[in-house]
Design a protein around this motif. Structure first.
Motif, PDB file in Angstrom:
ATOM      1  N   ALA A 116       0.831  -1.206   0.000  1.00 47.65           N
ATOM      2  CA  ALA A 116       0.000   0.000   0.000  1.00 47.65           C
ATOM      3  C   ALA A 116       0.864   1.254   0.000  1.00 47.65           C
ATOM      4  O   ALA A 116       0.610   2.201  -0.753  1.00 47.65           O
ATOM      5  CB  ALA A 116      -0.939  -0.010   1.202  1.00 47.65           C
ATOM      6  N   VAL A 117       1.890   1.280   0.830  1.00 44.63           N
ATOM      7  CA  VAL A 117       2.779   2.442   0.901  1.00 44.63           C
ATOM      8  C   VAL A 117       3.578   2.583  -0.394  1.00 44.63           C
ATOM      9  O   VAL A 117       3.763   3.699  -0.896  1.00 44.63           O
ATOM     10  CB  VAL A 117       3.717   2.334   2.122  1.00 44.63           C
ATOM     11  CG1 VAL A 117       4.782   3.420   2.084  1.00 44.63           C
ATOM     12  CG2 VAL A 117       2.914   2.439   3.416  1.00 44.63           C
ATOM     13  N   ASN A 118       4.044   1.478  -0.956  1.00 45.10           N
ATOM     14  CA  ASN A 118       4.779   1.544  -2.222  1.00 45.10           C
ATOM     15  C   ASN A 118       3.901   2.099  -3.340  1.00 45.10           C
ATOM     16  O   ASN A 118       4.356   2.889  -4.173  1.00 45.10           O
ATOM     17  CB  ASN A 118       5.301   0.156  -2.612  1.00 45.10           C
ATOM     18  CG  ASN A 118       6.480  -0.288  -1.763  1.00 45.10           C
ATOM     19  OD1 ASN A 118       7.124   0.526  -1.099  1.00 45.10           O
ATOM     20  ND2 ASN A 118       6.763  -1.587  -1.771  1.00 45.10           N
ATOM     21  N   ALA A 119       2.643   1.678  -3.364  1.00 49.29           N
ATOM     22  CA  ALA A 119       1.708   2.188  -4.368  1.00 49.29           C
ATOM     23  C   ALA A 119       1.481   3.682  -4.176  1.00 49.29           C
ATOM     24  O   ALA A 119       1.483   4.460  -5.139  1.00 49.29           O
ATOM     25  CB  ALA A 119       0.390   1.433  -4.283  1.00 49.29           C
ATOM     26  N   ILE A 140      -9.027  -3.962   7.457  1.00 51.45           N
ATOM     27  CA  ILE A 140      -9.020  -2.567   7.009  1.00 51.45           C
ATOM     28  C   ILE A 140      -8.933  -1.626   8.195  1.00 51.45           C
ATOM     29  O   ILE A 140      -8.155  -0.662   8.189  1.00 51.45           O
ATOM     30  CB  ILE A 140     -10.274  -2.271   6.169  1.00 51.45           C
ATOM     31  CG1 ILE A 140     -10.228  -3.050   4.858  1.00 51.45           C
ATOM     32  CG2 ILE A 140     -10.416  -0.770   5.907  1.00 51.45           C
ATOM     33  CD1 ILE A 140     -11.444  -2.873   3.979  1.00 51.45           C
ATOM     34  N   LYS A 141      -9.709  -1.893   9.213  1.00 49.64           N
ATOM     35  CA  LYS A 141      -9.688  -1.039  10.397  1.00 49.64           C
ATOM     36  C   LYS A 141      -8.292  -1.003  11.009  1.00 49.64           C
ATOM     37  O   LYS A 141      -7.804   0.060  11.436  1.00 49.64           O
ATOM     38  CB  LYS A 141     -10.701  -1.544  11.423  1.00 49.64           C
ATOM     39  CG  LYS A 141     -10.812  -0.659  12.656  1.00 49.64           C
ATOM     40  CD  LYS A 141     -11.892  -1.168  13.596  1.00 49.64           C
ATOM     41  CE  LYS A 141     -12.026  -0.272  14.821  1.00 49.64           C
ATOM     42  NZ  LYS A 141     -13.085  -0.766  15.749  1.00 49.64           N
ATOM     43  N   ASP A 142      -7.618  -2.139  11.031  1.00 50.51           N
ATOM     44  CA  ASP A 142      -6.281  -2.214  11.627  1.00 50.51           C
ATOM     45  C   ASP A 142      -5.258  -1.414  10.827  1.00 50.51           C
ATOM     46  O   ASP A 142      -4.480  -0.643  11.391  1.00 50.51           O
ATOM     47  CB  ASP A 142      -5.830  -3.669  11.732  1.00 50.51           C
ATOM     48  CG  ASP A 142      -6.585  -4.445  12.803  1.00 50.51           C
ATOM     49  OD1 ASP A 142      -7.227  -3.789  13.647  1.00 50.51           O
ATOM     50  OD2 ASP A 142      -6.551  -5.676  12.776  1.00 50.51           O
ATOM     51  N   ILE A 143      -5.246  -1.594   9.494  1.00 53.57           N
ATOM     52  CA  ILE A 143      -4.212  -0.913   8.716  1.00 53.57           C
ATOM     53  C   ILE A 143      -4.531   0.566   8.500  1.00 53.57           C
ATOM     54  O   ILE A 143      -3.627   1.352   8.210  1.00 53.57           O
ATOM     55  CB  ILE A 143      -3.957  -1.608   7.360  1.00 53.57           C
ATOM     56  CG1 ILE A 143      -5.168  -1.540   6.440  1.00 53.57           C
ATOM     57  CG2 ILE A 143      -3.512  -3.042   7.567  1.00 53.57           C
ATOM     58  CD1 ILE A 143      -4.869  -2.058   5.042  1.00 53.57           C
ATOM     59  N   LYS A 144      -5.802   0.953   8.666  1.00 55.58           N
ATOM     60  CA  LYS A 144      -6.134   2.367   8.563  1.00 55.58           C
ATOM     61  C   LYS A 144      -5.572   3.154   9.737  1.00 55.58           C
ATOM     62  O   LYS A 144      -5.464   4.380   9.660  1.00 55.58           O
ATOM     63  CB  LYS A 144      -7.648   2.560   8.487  1.00 55.58           C
ATOM     64  CG  LYS A 144      -8.266   2.198   7.142  1.00 55.58           C
ATOM     65  CD  LYS A 144      -7.809   3.128   6.021  1.00 55.58           C
ATOM     66  CE  LYS A 144      -8.430   4.494   6.146  1.00 55.58           C
ATOM     67  NZ  LYS A 144      -8.075   5.379   4.998  1.00 55.58           N
ATOM     68  N   GLY A 145      -5.182   2.465  10.819  1.00 54.93           N
ATOM     69  CA  GLY A 145      -4.552   3.145  11.944  1.00 54.93           C
ATOM     70  C   GLY A 145      -3.271   3.846  11.516  1.00 54.93           C
ATOM     71  O   GLY A 145      -3.188   5.085  11.525  1.00 54.93           O
ATOM     72  N   PRO A 146      -2.271   3.088  11.088  1.00 55.89           N
ATOM     73  CA  PRO A 146      -1.020   3.720  10.649  1.00 55.89           C
ATOM     74  C   PRO A 146      -1.078   4.306   9.241  1.00 55.89           C
ATOM     75  O   PRO A 146      -0.261   5.162   8.898  1.00 55.89           O
ATOM     76  CB  PRO A 146      -0.012   2.565  10.701  1.00 55.89           C
ATOM     77  CG  PRO A 146      -0.831   1.334  10.483  1.00 55.89           C
ATOM     78  CD  PRO A 146      -2.140   1.616  11.162  1.00 55.89           C
ATOM     79  N   LEU A 147      -2.026   3.849   8.410  1.00 57.85           N
ATOM     80  CA  LEU A 147      -2.091   4.304   7.019  1.00 57.85           C
ATOM     81  C   LEU A 147      -3.373   5.090   6.761  1.00 57.85           C
ATOM     82  O   LEU A 147      -4.060   4.895   5.760  1.00 57.85           O
ATOM     83  CB  LEU A 147      -2.018   3.101   6.066  1.00 57.85           C
ATOM     84  CG  LEU A 147      -0.809   2.174   6.225  1.00 57.85           C
ATOM     85  CD1 LEU A 147      -0.858   1.053   5.205  1.00 57.85           C
ATOM     86  CD2 LEU A 147       0.501   2.950   6.104  1.00 57.85           C
TER      87      LEU A 147
END
Length: 212
Positions: A116-119, A140-147
């Protein structure tokens, strides 16, 4: 383009819809309230279908994009055909760079925070989480924390019953394929039933508090 996707919440994914029934299918979806259409590149006559839809519908009526755009060559073909956005199940950096140069949104498929970050760093202004149904809304809820800055379009395994769960977890929109585009309706010319079916998805999202 992304703002409109966030507003509408639903991207209808047309895969292997017979070209002869394309316009009837899209008209039924549009009448049901769908405004964003993705024609996958592995469908028959995909480029011709994209071009035809762009000729028939203004951006105010429908937004037409290309899906399953796997590489740079396909990105070039899709944009030449008139695609207003590109989506892929994979991450291809050269294709993102090209679309960005052409001022076309490219939402590549990712499955990890690193992808996701590379994109995002390559120029994508959103990512497609695929297969979202396998990973679950909690992912989604988990990765939306840092991203939190990276919009996520959840695709794969989204249904009428769970679509709002993914949106509430932080997805900007959902991509709906077979659960929305019922081939039985299309193959048997039951387009009024397809319209009614599409309206259920739109109404369900509209009725969810805080979603729209």
């Amino acid at each position: 383009m992304l703002d409109q996707v966030k507003q509408e919440k639903i991207i209808a994914v047309l895969r292997h819809v017979p070209p002869a029934k394309l316009v009837h299918t899209v008209e039924a979806l549009s009448d049901g309230g769908i405004k964003i259409i993705e024609v996958t590149m592995n469908s028959g006559d995909a480029l011709k279908c994209i071009s035809k839809l762009r000729e028939l519908y203004s951006q105010e009526k429908l937004i037409i994009g290309a899906g399953t755009v796997l590489n740079l060559s396909m990105a070039k073909e899709a944009i030449s055909a008139g695609a207003q956005f590109l989506i892929s199940p994979n991450l291809d950096i050269p294709a993102i760079h090209y679309a960005t140069e052409q001022a076309i949104d490219f939402w590549p498929g990712v499955i990890t925070p690193t992808e996701a970050v590379n994109a995002w760093n390559a120029g994508a202004n959103a990512v497609k989480l695929f297969p979202a149904g396998r990973l679950g809304a909690a992912f989604i809820k988990d990765i939306k924390g840092p991203l939190s800055d990276i919009p996520i379009i959840a695709t794969g395994g989204i249904t009428l019953q769970n679509q709002h769960t993914f949106l509430q977890a932080g997805a900007a929109a959902v991509g709906l394929g077979g659960e929305l585009i019922k081939m039985d309706f299309i193959n048997n010319n039951r387009f009024d039933e397809l319209r009614q079916h599409a309206s259920q998805f739109v109404e369900e999202i509209s009725s969810e508090s805080g979603i729209r």
